[in-house]
Structures are given as structure tokens and as C-alpha cells.
Motif scaffolding. Structure first.
Motif, mmCIF file in Angstrom:
data_model
loop_
_atom_site.group_PDB
_atom_site.id
_atom_site.type_symbol
_atom_site.label_atom_id
_atom_site.label_comp_id
_atom_site.label_asym_id
_atom_site.label_seq_id
_atom_site.Cartn_x
_atom_site.Cartn_y
_atom_site.Cartn_z
ATOM 1 N N SER A 315 57.904 42.708 48.022
ATOM 2 C CA SER A 315 56.561 42.153 48.198
ATOM 3 C C SER A 315 55.679 42.560 47.006
ATOM 4 C CB SER A 315 55.963 42.666 49.504
ATOM 5 O OG SER A 315 54.596 42.362 49.574
ATOM 6 N N HIS A 316 55.818 43.818 46.585
ATOM 7 C CA HIS A 316 55.012 44.259 45.438
ATOM 8 C C HIS A 316 55.350 43.456 44.190
ATOM 9 C CE1 HIS A 316 52.379 46.677 43.065
ATOM 10 N NE2 HIS A 316 53.330 46.707 42.148
ATOM 11 N N VAL A 317 56.635 43.283 43.932
ATOM 12 C CA VAL A 317 57.067 42.543 42.740
ATOM 13 C C VAL A 317 56.508 41.120 42.784
ATOM 14 C CG1 VAL A 317 59.111 41.584 41.567
ATOM 15 C CG2 VAL A 317 59.115 43.964 42.380
ATOM 16 N N SER A 318 56.528 40.526 43.952
ATOM 17 C CA SER A 318 56.016 39.161 44.119
ATOM 18 C C SER A 318 54.506 39.102 43.842
ATOM 19 C CB SER A 318 56.327 38.695 45.553
ATOM 20 O OG SER A 318 55.804 37.416 45.794
ATOM 21 N N MET A 319 53.771 40.116 44.290
ATOM 22 C CA MET A 319 52.320 40.136 44.043
ATOM 23 C C MET A 319 52.016 40.429 42.580
ATOM 24 S SD MET A 319 50.716 41.879 47.410
ATOM 25 C CE MET A 319 51.849 43.245 47.517
ATOM 26 N N ARG A 320 52.889 41.242 41.967
ATOM 27 C CA ARG A 320 52.690 41.604 40.560
ATOM 28 C C ARG A 320 53.000 40.403 39.650
ATOM 29 N NH1 ARG A 320 57.171 45.524 38.787
ATOM 30 N NH2 ARG A 320 58.188 43.517 38.498
ATOM 31 N N ASP A 321 54.134 39.741 39.916
ATOM 32 C CA ASP A 321 54.613 38.731 38.962
ATOM 33 C C ASP A 321 54.215 37.301 39.339
ATOM 34 O OD1 ASP A 321 55.768 40.923 37.808
ATOM 35 O OD2 ASP A 321 57.794 40.478 38.520
ATOM 36 N N ASP A 322 54.246 36.974 40.615
ATOM 37 C CA ASP A 322 53.976 35.592 41.018
ATOM 38 C C ASP A 322 52.516 35.356 41.406
ATOM 39 O OD1 ASP A 322 56.550 34.745 40.547
ATOM 40 O OD2 ASP A 322 57.228 35.150 42.599
ATOM 41 N N TYR A 323 51.962 36.259 42.204
ATOM 42 C CA TYR A 323 50.577 36.046 42.646
ATOM 43 C C TYR A 323 49.575 36.676 41.677
ATOM 44 C CZ TYR A 323 47.856 34.043 46.454
ATOM 45 O OH TYR A 323 47.038 33.231 47.210
ATOM 46 N N GLU A 324 50.094 37.649 40.889
ATOM 47 C CA GLU A 324 49.281 38.316 39.852
ATOM 48 C C GLU A 324 47.949 38.846 40.385
ATOM 49 O OE1 GLU A 324 50.145 36.790 35.625
ATOM 50 O OE2 GLU A 324 50.192 34.967 36.859
ATOM 51 N N ILE A 325 48.068 39.714 41.389
ATOM 52 C CA ILE A 325 46.871 40.350 41.958
ATOM 53 C C ILE A 325 46.955 41.871 41.883
ATOM 54 C CG2 ILE A 325 46.212 38.476 43.520
ATOM 55 C CD1 ILE A 325 47.681 40.031 45.761
ATOM 56 N N SER A 326 48.023 42.367 41.217
ATOM 57 C CA SER A 326 48.136 43.821 41.095
ATOM 58 C C SER A 326 47.290 44.291 39.917
ATOM 59 C CB SER A 326 49.607 44.217 40.928
ATOM 60 O OG SER A 326 49.741 45.613 41.052
ATOM 61 N N SER A 327 47.376 45.558 39.601
ATOM 62 C CA SER A 327 46.657 46.105 38.448
ATOM 63 C C SER A 327 47.565 47.176 37.847
ATOM 64 C CB SER A 327 45.334 46.734 38.900
ATOM 65 O OG SER A 327 45.595 47.899 39.681
ATOM 66 N N GLU A 328 47.239 47.604 36.644
ATOM 67 C CA GLU A 328 48.030 48.664 35.980
ATOM 68 C C GLU A 328 48.153 49.878 36.881
ATOM 69 O OE1 GLU A 328 46.541 50.298 32.282
ATOM 70 O OE2 GLU A 328 46.041 48.251 31.637
ATOM 71 N N GLU A 329 47.018 50.249 37.499
ATOM 72 C CA GLU A 329 47.000 51.470 38.311
ATOM 73 C C GLU A 329 47.867 51.305 39.559
ATOM 74 O OE1 GLU A 329 44.333 49.898 37.184
ATOM 75 O OE2 GLU A 329 43.078 51.299 36.054
ATOM 76 N N LEU A 330 47.773 50.122 40.183
ATOM 77 C CA LEU A 330 48.575 49.887 41.396
ATOM 78 C C LEU A 330 50.063 49.895 41.042
ATOM 79 C CD1 LEU A 330 46.392 47.088 43.018
ATOM 80 C CD2 LEU A 330 46.859 49.336 44.019
ATOM 81 N N ASP A 331 50.412 49.248 39.918
ATOM 82 C CA ASP A 331 51.819 49.241 39.489
ATOM 83 C C ASP A 331 52.293 50.665 39.212
ATOM 84 O OD1 ASP A 331 51.848 46.498 39.674
ATOM 85 O OD2 ASP A 331 51.620 46.149 37.517
ATOM 86 N N ALA A 332 51.421 51.450 38.560
ATOM 87 C CA ALA A 332 51.798 52.828 38.222
ATOM 88 C C ALA A 332 52.040 53.647 39.490
ATOM 89 C CB ALA A 332 50.707 53.487 37.373
ATOM 90 N N ALA A 333 51.184 53.460 40.494
ATOM 91 C CA ALA A 333 51.338 54.203 41.756
ATOM 92 C C ALA A 333 52.654 53.833 42.428
ATOM 93 C CB ALA A 333 50.151 53.912 42.680
ATOM 94 N N VAL A 334 52.936 52.542 42.471
ATOM 95 C CA VAL A 334 54.159 52.067 43.133
ATOM 96 C C VAL A 334 55.400 52.581 42.391
ATOM 97 C CG1 VAL A 334 55.529 49.982 43.598
ATOM 98 C CG2 VAL A 334 53.103 50.063 44.237
#
Ligand code: ADP
Ligand code: MG
Length: 398
Positions: A315-334
């Protein structure tokens, strides 16, 4: 364990009662509690009429209210105060019932005001003045829905006090109308539903089209697992453009496909009819995310946390790459949490900041937290706020 019976809770309730009396010179008629929420999975699917799986957390808004009598001066005045950011004496914002005009109330008081406005749109309901004091420990702007905790606390209080007899679904729809039309934030139905309908130690499996709700047991305690929240402390705001832009992309996808909502698209292959690659990716997130919610419910019922963890990360990968609603900080935390051995992790909430969650074994709380802190320090980010949460019961009397 639910927090409602805890000592801390009792102390907060007593302190709020005292503060109310000091601020308004009267005792409150009662105090209500409405929790914030974490969304386990199912992001941005609510306004696409799909599935979500949030749970209420052990952080909540307490709302104390006293209705004014018609004989009092200012009987039509709504007096709102909050302990948030306040010192000994609290600032009171006063609005008369006639001044309840959509988008015209500035600042935080727009949220409780919006609830009164939405209730007054209901046939036969005519609320007049009251005093209201909020005390919330839901972090603000962290994606844990502090705004809905306050709105839901207000609506359950008014529903009880005025004996309106509204159901959970009616209250969820009214707070949505309040936030969409009065505050001007185009948010969906998930957050307030979680705050209203959750049960302790369960997640709320909600069909956002039919509003059918089912409480799904979270087998965390028996698996020695917990949910860790990693609040990046980068505030998001739903009143800003990103959230509305995603909603528009989904509407455009529906127009091309000739469906009412992306909920009606069963397979990613059906999206080839969308020429615009960005809109196609946005729609792909929704279609795959709906399926992930259904899959998560299934593996939760089998108490297969490893499978839950995989779905969270997908789900995270999908939000990061397809929906593009993540942020650098959220990606770093995950990534830091996954690197330290989390079972799964994902950003949660509307995105563009806010919080991520990790599903971890209880004995990993220290090591995963430390890994995230270190990653943030090395990247030069603001220090995140990291804490575990418990799935608590929905709103009610405090
Ligand atoms: P979220 O709901 O994810 O925390 P929002 O931007 O939707 O973020 O809502 C945050 C807003 O809600 C704050 O800017 C403030 O106006 C209001 N709010 C939340 N909690 C409180 C509180 N305890 N007292 C006053 N206002 C609050
Ligand atoms: Mg909110």
C-alpha cells in the motif's frame, strides 16, 4: 485495555470540568469523548466509494458542553474554547447562530461551528446557544484526524443533550457535510466513521458506498504485536490543493471509464482505456488499494500478521509511486522501520506529511523507534514523534 477506564482519563475529565467552570462560570452538563484514528489500510478509497479499514486510537478529544437557557443574555451565542495552545485563561470565540455561514468562520472554531450548522440543516432541529470546551490529545495536523475527533465529540454531545436520536451513520454523514461545505475541506467519510463506530481491539471494515460496517478483530495482543505511529511533524492540510487534486483525477478517470466511482472498476486491466498516464496511475492506486483492504480483512481473520505486513508495505509503495501522496520524511520513516525488521509499514492518512505506521513485534518498539530517529537525524529532518497506539472504542460519554 481501553483507555476510558484508566486513571489518566479520569484525571483529564476532572481537569476539563474544572477548566470549564473557570472559563464560563458554570458547570458543564456533561463531557463526551471522541477518538482520533489510524488508518490501517485503504487510503483515498473512501471518496471513491470503496473500502477502508481504520481503527480508533487511545488519543481523543474531550468535549464539555452546557446549553444556555432562553432567559440568559446571549442565549443565541455559541461560545467555543479549547485548551490547545492555551495558558491558564482560555480565549473564547463567540459566534451567534445567525452568523453560521459556510466558510465564514475563521480558525479552529469553524469545526465545532460547522457541526452546529450541519445539525441545523436537519428538518426539525434548531439548536441555540451553548458553551463548549475542547481538550484533545490527538496531535494536530498529523494525519490522525484531530479535526474529526473534535467534530465527532461535538456531534455526539449535541445528539445526547438535545435527544436528537441520530444514528452513527447519520452523524458520520452530517460531520462530513460540516467539514466539506462549512469548513471547506473536501474530505471523505472514513475518519468520522472510525471515531464513531470503532470497537476496542478491532478495526472498522467500512464499505463507503453502502456504509455497511463490520468490526474486524485485530489479533495484535495474542501475536505480541503493536502498531507504532511515526509522526513526521510535517503538517499536512486538507484545505490545501493536493487532496482536492487527487479527487479531481479520480473523477476524470470515472468520466473516461463511464463509471460512477472507481469502486466499480474491478481490475487494473480495465484502466487501459485511460490515455493520460498520470490519471491512469492515480486510478490504479484506488483499484489495487480496494483489493488490498479486502485481502487484509481476510488475512486478519487468519491472524496472519506477516501477510498483513506485506499488504501494508505494498500500500505504501502504491501511494508513493502511483498516487504520489507520500513525502521524503514518510518514505524515510517507512524504510527505516522496514530496515529495522518491522512486519510492515506505510504512510497513513491523507498524505503530503503527517504520520506513518509500522506493524512490529512488541519487543521491537525500542529498536525500530531508534532506527527511525537515527534516519531522521542523518537526513536533517525535524525529530519525529514516535509512540504506540491501542485500538480503542468509538465515541461516547467520557
Ligand atoms: P488532522 O485532522 O489530520 O489532525 P486537519 O488539518 O484536518 O488535521 O485538522 C487540524 C485542525 O483542527 C487544526 O488546525 C485546528 O483548527 C483544529 N483542531 C484540532 N484539534 C484541536 C484542538 N484541540 N483545539 C482547537 N482546534 C483543534
Ligand atoms: Mg482532519
Amino acid at each position: 485495555m481501553s483507555i476510558s477506564g484508566s486513571k489518566d482519563h479520569a484525571a483529564r475529565v476532572a481537569a476539563l470540568r474544572e477548566k470549564f467552570t473557570k472559563t464560563f462560570g458554570h458547570h458543564p452538563e456533561g463531557i463526551w469523548r471522541a477518538p482520533g484514528r489510524v488508518n490501517l489500510i485503504g487510503e483515498h478509497t473512501d471518496y471513491n466509494m470503496g473500502y477502508v479499514l481504520p481503527f480508533a486510537i487511545d488519543k481523543n478529544a474531550l468535549v464539555a458542553i452546557r446549553r444556555k437557557s432562553q432567559l440568559e443574555p446571549e442565549s443565541q451565542s455559541l461560545d467555543f474554547a479549547s485548551t490547545y495552545g492555551g495558558g491558564e485563561t482560555l480565549a473564547v470565540t463567540s459566534i451567534t447562530v445567525d452568523e453560521l455561514v459556510p466558510r465564514a468562520v475563521p480558525g479552529w472554531a469553524a469545526y465545532p461551528a460547522a457541526v452546529v450548522w450541519a445539525l441545523n440543516q436537519v428538518q426539525g432541529v434548531e439548536l441555540s446557544g451553548f458553551e463548549l470546551l475542547v481538550d484533545s490529545d490527538v496531535p494536530v495536523g498529523s494525519g490522525l484526524s484531530s479535526s474529526h475527533a473534535m467534530e465527532v465529540g461535538t456531534i455526539v454531545a449535541l445528539n445526547d443533550l438535545y435527544a436528537l436520536g441520530l444514528s452513527h451513520t447519520q452523524m458520520a454523514l452530517l460531520t462530513q457535510r460540516a467539514e466539506n461545505e462549512f469548513v471547506g475541506a473536501p474530505t471523505g467519510i472514513m475518519d468520522q466513521s472510525a471515531s464513531l463506530m470503532s470497537q476496542a481491539q478491532h478495526a472498522l471494515f467500512l464499505d463507503c458506498r453502502s456504509m455497511d460496517a463490520q468490526n474486524v478483530p485485530l489479533p495484535l495482543a495474542q501475536e505480541d504485536a503493536v502498531i507504532l505511529v511515526m509522526d513526521t511533524r510535517v503538517e499536512h492540510s486538507h484545505v490545501d490543493g493536493g487532496y482536492a487534486a487527487r479527487r479531481r483525477s479520480c473523477e476524470q478517470a470515472c468520466e473516461v471509464l463511464g463509471v460512477d466511482a472507481l469502486r466499480d472498476v474491478a481490475r487494473v486491466d480495465d484502466l487501459v482505456a485511460i490515455d493520460d498516464p498520470v490519471i491512469r496511475r492515480r486510478a490504479k492506486h484506488i483499484v489495487t488499494e480496494n483489493q488490498r483492504v479486502l485481502d487484509t480483512v481476510k488475512v486478519l481473520n487468519e491472524a496472519d500478521l506477516a501477510a498483513v505486513g506485506q499488504l501494508l508495505y505494498q500500500s505504501h509503495v502504491s501511494m508513493r509511486d502511483d498516487y504520489e501522496i507520500s513525502s521524503e520524511e514518510l518514505d524515510a520513516a517507512v524504510e527505516a522501520a522496514m530496515g529495522a525488521g518491522a512486519i510492515g509499514a506505510r504512510m497513513t492518512g491523507g498524505g503530503f506529511g503527517g504520520s506513518a505506521i509500522a506493524l512490529i513485534k512488541r519487543d521491537q518498539v525500542q529498536s525500530v523507534s531508534q532506527a527511525v530517529l537515527t534516519a531522521f537525524e542523518q537526513a536533517g529532518y525535524v525529530q519525529p514523534n514516535i509512540f504506540t497506539v491501542v485500538a480503542d472504542e468509538g465515541a461516547g460519554r467520557a
